[in-house]
Design an enzyme around this catalytic site. Structure first.
Site, mmCIF file in Angstrom:
data_model
loop_
_atom_site.group_PDB
_atom_site.id
_atom_site.type_symbol
_atom_site.label_atom_id
_atom_site.label_comp_id
_atom_site.label_asym_id
_atom_site.label_seq_id
_atom_site.Cartn_x
_atom_site.Cartn_y
_atom_site.Cartn_z
ATOM 1 N N SER A 129 0.876 -1.170 0.000
ATOM 2 C CA SER A 129 0.000 0.000 0.000
ATOM 3 C C SER A 129 0.914 1.220 0.000
ATOM 4 O O SER A 129 2.103 1.110 0.323
ATOM 5 C CB SER A 129 -0.844 -0.023 1.280
ATOM 6 O OG SER A 129 -1.408 1.244 1.546
ATOM 7 N N TYR A 141 -2.060 -1.428 10.413
ATOM 8 C CA TYR A 141 -2.008 -1.531 8.943
ATOM 9 C C TYR A 141 -0.674 -1.006 8.415
ATOM 10 O O TYR A 141 -0.017 -1.650 7.599
ATOM 11 C CB TYR A 141 -3.173 -0.725 8.359
ATOM 12 C CG TYR A 141 -3.424 -0.918 6.883
ATOM 13 C CD1 TYR A 141 -4.100 -2.030 6.409
ATOM 14 C CD2 TYR A 141 -3.007 0.044 5.957
ATOM 15 C CE1 TYR A 141 -4.357 -2.198 5.052
ATOM 16 C CE2 TYR A 141 -3.266 -0.116 4.601
ATOM 17 C CZ TYR A 141 -3.948 -1.245 4.158
ATOM 18 O OH TYR A 141 -4.200 -1.395 2.805
HETATM 19 P P1 NAD Z 1 -11.756 -6.364 -0.093
HETATM 20 O O1 NAD Z 1 -12.375 -6.239 1.249
HETATM 21 O O2 NAD Z 1 -12.522 -5.951 -1.292
HETATM 22 O O3 NAD Z 1 -11.245 -7.857 -0.322
HETATM 23 C C1 NAD Z 1 -10.497 -8.558 0.619
HETATM 24 C C2 NAD Z 1 -10.717 -10.044 0.450
HETATM 25 O O4 NAD Z 1 -9.850 -10.705 1.398
HETATM 26 C C3 NAD Z 1 -12.145 -10.501 0.760
HETATM 27 O O5 NAD Z 1 -12.621 -11.328 -0.307
HETATM 28 C C4 NAD Z 1 -12.002 -11.284 2.051
HETATM 29 O O6 NAD Z 1 -12.919 -12.386 2.158
HETATM 30 C C5 NAD Z 1 -10.567 -11.788 1.956
HETATM 31 N N1 NAD Z 1 -10.001 -12.142 3.263
HETATM 32 C C6 NAD Z 1 -10.081 -11.444 4.427
HETATM 33 N N2 NAD Z 1 -9.473 -12.127 5.412
HETATM 34 C C7 NAD Z 1 -8.983 -13.270 4.860
HETATM 35 C C8 NAD Z 1 -8.253 -14.368 5.366
HETATM 36 N N3 NAD Z 1 -7.924 -14.468 6.660
HETATM 37 N N4 NAD Z 1 -7.910 -15.359 4.507
HETATM 38 C C9 NAD Z 1 -8.273 -15.297 3.202
HETATM 39 N N5 NAD Z 1 -8.956 -14.277 2.667
HETATM 40 C C10 NAD Z 1 -9.320 -13.278 3.489
HETATM 41 O O7 NAD Z 1 -10.380 -5.533 0.039
HETATM 42 P P2 NAD Z 1 -9.405 -4.868 -1.055
HETATM 43 O O8 NAD Z 1 -9.544 -3.405 -0.930
HETATM 44 O O9 NAD Z 1 -9.539 -5.526 -2.373
HETATM 45 O O10 NAD Z 1 -7.995 -5.221 -0.398
HETATM 46 C C11 NAD Z 1 -7.127 -6.229 -0.895
HETATM 47 C C12 NAD Z 1 -5.708 -5.910 -0.479
HETATM 48 O O11 NAD Z 1 -5.325 -4.650 -1.024
HETATM 49 C C13 NAD Z 1 -5.490 -5.779 1.030
HETATM 50 O O12 NAD Z 1 -4.249 -6.378 1.388
HETATM 51 C C14 NAD Z 1 -5.445 -4.299 1.251
HETATM 52 O O13 NAD Z 1 -4.699 -3.945 2.396
HETATM 53 C C15 NAD Z 1 -4.756 -3.847 -0.022
HETATM 54 N N6 NAD Z 1 -4.951 -2.448 -0.347
HETATM 55 C C16 NAD Z 1 -6.197 -1.944 -0.535
HETATM 56 C C17 NAD Z 1 -6.334 -0.597 -0.845
HETATM 57 C C18 NAD Z 1 -7.674 0.014 -1.056
HETATM 58 O O14 NAD Z 1 -7.731 1.256 -1.091
HETATM 59 N N7 NAD Z 1 -8.744 -0.726 -1.229
HETATM 60 C C19 NAD Z 1 -5.201 0.217 -0.959
HETATM 61 C C20 NAD Z 1 -3.956 -0.328 -0.766
HETATM 62 C C21 NAD Z 1 -3.843 -1.666 -0.469
#
Ligand code: NAD
Length: 260
Positions: free
Chosen positions: A142, A155
């Protein structure tokens, strides 16, 4: 089809960024594994990829469980013949000030983001080494792998930690053809971020619109959210990049929020 004949496993790919990464790599010719805590949603994504002519399977996986991770990777290898790409992406967000941050929440955050990255890496690289073909490991970092924001102690700590893991794997895996990189998105409007907007508004005493404009997008060059496609395109590029020239790196995809 730059990923033709590759097998790519993406954790947390039943939703958001991970889902788009899996869809993009399937479109590039990879057989993809939708590995998620939520098997029903993972199966829906896999079925949809197959309906669109791709190859995908769904696997139940809690990335914090060594047993579940080992079983999911073993199932991948037995059903698809190996594993060439690991995208360690599963993640959640819990926001709070440090003095109010429950220790149980801190441990949960580090377990999903860091234990999950470690366990999936450990299980996948054994097969990448044994195949003699190496592979590509991509961690979903991130902007918070480089920058801090208030309310996000666990985080920010976890996302900084992924840089360390990637750099160690780059050194250990390099001679055996395994590359390791971190993709660092800015804010992407997924369920993870939608949940944070009202929470941050309440905690900071501002409106939801102010959270979006003055907190999330303030430092970008154009006031725009990063998209799931922006992130997935970068992941697919790294997955298909075959040499050690790009390893141990972090690539920031954030509309200029953070410039390295
Ligand atoms: P999201 O909530 O849309 O998806 C996350 C997925 O992870 C879900 O399908 C959930 O069921 C799964 N999950 C949660 N805990 C789990 C576990 N213990 N084992 C297996 N699966 C699990 O979230 P997103 O925004 O797509 O985030 C995905 C990644 O991207 C994360 O690591 C997040 O930190 C990172 N990220 C997101 C953003 C953002 O702005 N959305 C920015 C930077 C980084």
């Amino acid at each position: 089809m730059s990923l033709k004949d590759k097998v790519a496993l993406v954790t947390g790919s039943a939703s958001g960024i991970g889902e788009q990464c899996a869809r993009k790599m399937a479109a590039e010719g990879a057989a993809v594994v939708i590995a998620d805590l939520n098997l029903a949603n993972a199966q829906k994504v896999a079925d949809d990829i197959e309906r669109n002519g791709g190859k995908a399977i769904a696997v139940a996986m809690d990335v914090t469980s060594e047993e579940a991770v080992e079983a999911g990777i073993a199932e991948t290898v037995s059903r698809l013949g190996g594993i060439d790409v690991l995208v360690s992406n599963a993640g959640i967000q819990i926001v709070n000030r440090i003095e109010d941050y429950a220790f149980s929440d801190w441990k949960k955050m580090l377990a999903i983001h860091l234990d999950g990255a470690f366990l999936t890496t450990k299980a996948a690289i054994k097969h990448m080494y044994a195949s003699g073909k190496g592979g590509s490991v991509i961690y979903m970092g991130s902007v918070h792998s480089h920058e801090a924001s208030q309310l996000k102690s666990a985080y920010v700590t976890a996302k900084h930690g992924l840089l360390g893991l990637a750099r160690v794997l780059a050194k250990e895996g390099g001679p055996r053809g395994v590359r390791a990189n971190v993709v660092c998105p800015g804010f992407v409007r997924t369920p993870l971020v939608e949940k944070q907007i009202p929470e941050q508004a309440k905690e900071l005493g501002i409106t939801e619109e102010q959270v979006v404009r003055n907190v999330m997008l303030k430092e970008t060059v154009d006031g725009e959210f990063t998209t799931v496609a922006d992130v997935a395109d970068t992941v697919a590029f790294l997955a298909g990049f075959e040499s050690n020239a790009l390893t141990g790196q972090s690539i920031v995809v954030s509309h200029g929020w953070f410039m390295q």
